[in-house]
Design a protein around this motif. Structure first.
Motif, PDB file in Angstrom:
ATOM      1  N   GLY A   1       3.545  73.954  17.880  1.00 22.28           N
ATOM      2  CA  GLY A   1       2.306  73.187  17.973  1.00 22.28           C
ATOM      3  C   GLY A   1       1.726  72.936  16.598  1.00 22.28           C
ATOM      4  N   ALA A   2       1.821  73.936  15.738  1.00 22.30           N
ATOM      5  CA  ALA A   2       1.346  73.780  14.364  1.00 22.30           C
ATOM      6  C   ALA A   2       2.174  72.750  13.607  1.00 22.30           C
ATOM      7  CB  ALA A   2       1.378  75.121  13.641  1.00 22.30           C
ATOM      8  N   VAL A   3       3.484  72.745  13.817  1.00 26.10           N
ATOM      9  CA  VAL A   3       4.341  71.763  13.143  1.00 26.10           C
ATOM     10  C   VAL A   3       3.954  70.346  13.557  1.00 26.10           C
ATOM     11  CG1 VAL A   3       6.701  70.887  12.959  1.00 26.10           C
ATOM     12  CG2 VAL A   3       6.264  73.339  12.753  1.00 26.10           C
ATOM     13  N   HIS A   4       3.653  70.161  14.842  1.00 21.21           N
ATOM     14  CA  HIS A   4       3.222  68.835  15.296  1.00 21.21           C
ATOM     15  C   HIS A   4       1.920  68.429  14.617  1.00 21.21           C
ATOM     16  CE1 HIS A   4       1.147  66.102  18.236  1.00 21.21           C
ATOM     17  NE2 HIS A   4       2.247  65.438  17.966  1.00 21.21           N
ATOM     18  N   ALA A   5       0.942  69.332  14.580  1.00 23.58           N
ATOM     19  CA  ALA A   5      -0.336  69.027  13.938  1.00 23.58           C
ATOM     20  C   ALA A   5      -0.157  68.780  12.442  1.00 23.58           C
ATOM     21  CB  ALA A   5      -1.329  70.169  14.172  1.00 23.58           C
ATOM     22  N   MET A   6       0.701  69.573  11.796  1.00 23.62           N
ATOM     23  CA  MET A   6       0.992  69.369  10.376  1.00 23.62           C
ATOM     24  C   MET A   6       1.591  67.999  10.129  1.00 23.62           C
ATOM     25  SD  MET A   6       2.649  73.042   9.316  1.00 23.62           S
ATOM     26  CE  MET A   6       3.111  72.520   7.669  1.00 23.62           C
ATOM     27  N   THR A   7       2.465  67.558  11.028  1.00 26.81           N
ATOM     28  CA  THR A   7       3.110  66.254  10.874  1.00 26.81           C
ATOM     29  C   THR A   7       2.068  65.146  10.798  1.00 26.81           C
ATOM     30  OG1 THR A   7       5.120  66.983  12.016  1.00 26.81           O
ATOM     31  CG2 THR A   7       4.696  64.609  11.951  1.00 26.81           C
ATOM     32  N   LEU A   8       1.089  65.188  11.706  1.00 24.58           N
ATOM     33  CA  LEU A   8       0.054  64.162  11.711  1.00 24.58           C
ATOM     34  C   LEU A   8      -0.777  64.212  10.428  1.00 24.58           C
ATOM     35  CD1 LEU A   8      -1.174  64.482  15.405  1.00 24.58           C
ATOM     36  CD2 LEU A   8       0.476  62.846  14.463  1.00 24.58           C
ATOM     37  N   ALA A   9      -1.174  65.417  10.016  1.00 22.65           N
ATOM     38  CA  ALA A   9      -1.995  65.555   8.819  1.00 22.65           C
ATOM     39  C   ALA A   9      -1.219  65.154   7.565  1.00 22.65           C
ATOM     40  CB  ALA A   9      -2.516  66.987   8.697  1.00 22.65           C
ATOM     41  N   MET A  10       0.044  65.552   7.477  1.00 20.22           N
ATOM     42  CA  MET A  10       0.869  65.173   6.338  1.00 20.22           C
ATOM     43  C   MET A  10       1.062  63.662   6.281  1.00 20.22           C
ATOM     44  SD  MET A  10       3.716  68.234   6.603  1.00 20.22           S
ATOM     45  CE  MET A  10       4.889  67.457   5.495  1.00 20.22           C
ATOM     46  N   ALA A  11       1.263  63.046   7.438  1.00 19.29           N
ATOM     47  CA  ALA A  11       1.442  61.598   7.477  1.00 19.29           C
ATOM     48  C   ALA A  11       0.206  60.890   6.942  1.00 19.29           C
ATOM     49  CB  ALA A  11       1.749  61.146   8.895  1.00 19.29           C
TER      50      ALA A  11
ATOM     51  N   SER B   1       4.377  59.946  13.983  1.00 17.35           N
ATOM     52  CA  SER B   1       4.806  59.896  15.385  1.00 17.35           C
ATOM     53  C   SER B   1       5.579  61.157  15.764  1.00 17.35           C
ATOM     54  CB  SER B   1       5.683  58.665  15.638  1.00 17.35           C
ATOM     55  OG  SER B   1       6.955  58.834  15.040  1.00 17.35           O
ATOM     56  N   ALA B   2       5.634  61.411  17.064  1.00 19.14           N
ATOM     57  CA  ALA B   2       6.417  62.527  17.613  1.00 19.14           C
ATOM     58  C   ALA B   2       7.365  61.954  18.649  1.00 19.14           C
ATOM     59  CB  ALA B   2       5.505  63.569  18.239  1.00 19.14           C
ATOM     60  N   LEU B   3       8.647  62.098  18.415  1.00 21.92           N
ATOM     61  CA  LEU B   3       9.662  61.534  19.295  1.00 21.92           C
ATOM     62  C   LEU B   3      10.263  62.647  20.147  1.00 21.92           C
ATOM     63  CD1 LEU B   3      11.471  59.262  20.287  1.00 21.92           C
ATOM     64  CD2 LEU B   3      12.874  59.548  18.225  1.00 21.92           C
ATOM     65  N   ALA B   4      10.054  62.558  21.446  1.00 24.58           N
ATOM     66  CA  ALA B   4      10.579  63.568  22.367  1.00 24.58           C
ATOM     67  C   ALA B   4      12.044  63.288  22.677  1.00 24.58           C
ATOM     68  CB  ALA B   4       9.773  63.569  23.662  1.00 24.58           C
TER      69      ALA B   4
ATOM     70  N   ASP C   1       1.237  57.233  -0.550  1.00 27.25           N
ATOM     71  CA  ASP C   1       2.312  57.459  -1.516  1.00 27.25           C
ATOM     72  C   ASP C   1       3.623  56.824  -1.080  1.00 27.25           C
ATOM     73  OD1 ASP C   1       0.691  58.972  -3.201  1.00 27.25           O
ATOM     74  OD2 ASP C   1       1.202  60.858  -2.195  1.00 27.25           O
ATOM     75  N   GLY C   2       3.609  56.168   0.083  1.00 27.96           N
ATOM     76  CA  GLY C   2       4.838  55.570   0.597  1.00 27.96           C
ATOM     77  C   GLY C   2       5.788  56.568   1.219  1.00 27.96           C
ATOM     78  N   ILE C   3       5.278  57.726   1.600  1.00 31.35           N
ATOM     79  CA  ILE C   3       6.103  58.770   2.228  1.00 31.35           C
ATOM     80  C   ILE C   3       5.766  58.820   3.708  1.00 31.35           C
ATOM     81  CG2 ILE C   3       6.728  61.218   2.261  1.00 31.35           C
ATOM     82  CD1 ILE C   3       5.730  61.344  -0.673  1.00 31.35           C
ATOM     83  N   ARG C   4       6.745  58.524   4.539  1.00 31.26           N
ATOM     84  CA  ARG C   4       6.545  58.584   5.990  1.00 31.26           C
ATOM     85  C   ARG C   4       6.817  60.009   6.487  1.00 31.26           C
ATOM     86  NH1 ARG C   4       9.930  56.547   8.894  1.00 31.26           N
ATOM     87  NH2 ARG C   4      11.655  56.283   7.419  1.00 31.26           N
TER      88      ARG C   4
END
Length: 246
Positions: free
Chosen positions: A148-158, A231-234, A164-167
């Motif tokens: 769950g933390a990794v998912h939340a981190m993904t959104l915040a990092m994005a 995004s999160a791809l299931a 910076d052009g980093i997806r």
């Protein structure tokens, strides 16, 4: 992916090894970071010993990759460890160990890669989360907390890195047929019955393959997904979204 350089943590087996193979097939050069990195047998694949729980190890590994391949364009944060049990099953030491690898490890690798990613025209980070970030499964409290933390981190990092052009995206697998699952089943009193239960839990009636997860990671990491970030791809056989009649 011709001309691109990818770093895959946990790249020696399972989903990580499948990602390495998929990226190589797409024309990338790949560094497979792992605590059990093997010998080099392909000019396109660089095995690198690295422990995502150790910042010095991670920084040295990224520097080595950049020196060998001329930079880094893609990072796949796949390395992780499992944890089984309810909220009372693991002591503080185990909580700290698993969070350190599964959550802080993602931060360590991403942080070390940022100077190189900022110099790439096709920079992408793909984190491996899990269906347990969305669906409550029994005896997975600690592991679920990390994913769950990794998912939340993904959104915040994005959000932080889009300028910076980093997806940054994540893939959320269901139960994947990997050596790790095989070892877990081997500890069961009824391995065949437990496997059937895991298969039945997914609406497709089978486990996900590591190659199916790697295909999803490849898409999100590739320039073909240039408009996709946060995004999160299931890839979970329908576990997250489907509720079928019994």
């Amino acid at each position: 992916m011709h001309g691109l350089v990818a770093v895959v943590t946990g790249g020696a087996s399972g989903i990580g090894a499948a990602c390495v193979r998929r990226f190589v097939d797409a024309g990338a050069r790949v560094a497979a970071l792992d605590v059990t990195a093997g010998d080099r047998t392909d000019d396109r694949v660089l095995p690198v010993h690295a422990d995502v729980a150790d910042a010095t190890s991670v920084e040295a590994a990224l520097d080595l990759v950049a020196a060998a391949f001329g930079g880094v364009d893609i990072v796949v944060n796949n390395a992780g460890v499992s944890a089984v049990g309810g909220v009372d099953a693991n002591d503080d030491a185990e909580w700290h160990r698993v969070l350190d690898v599964n959550i802080v490890g993602v931060a360590r690798v991403s942080r070390a890669a940022l100077p190189y990613l900022r110099n790439s025209a096709h920079a992408a980070i793909v984190n491996i989360s899990s269906v347990v970030a969305f669906a409550g499964l029994p005896n997975r409290v600690l592991y679920s907390a990390t994913k769950g933390a990794v998912h939340a981190m993904t959104l915040a990092m994005a959000a932080d890195l889009v300028a910076d052009g980093i997806r940054v995206n994540c893939v959320c697998p269901g139960t994947v047929d990997t050596p790790w699952v095989a070892r877990l089943l081997a500890t069961s009193a009824d391995p065949d019955g437990e496997r059937r239960r895991l298969e039945a839990r997914q609406p497709t009636g089978r486990l996900v393959t590591a190659e199916e997860v790697a295909d999803a990671v490849h898409y999100l990491a590739s320039p073909a997904a240039a408009a996709t970030t946060g995004s999160a791809l299931a890839v979970d056989g329908g576990m997250h979204g489907l509720r079928l009649p019994r």
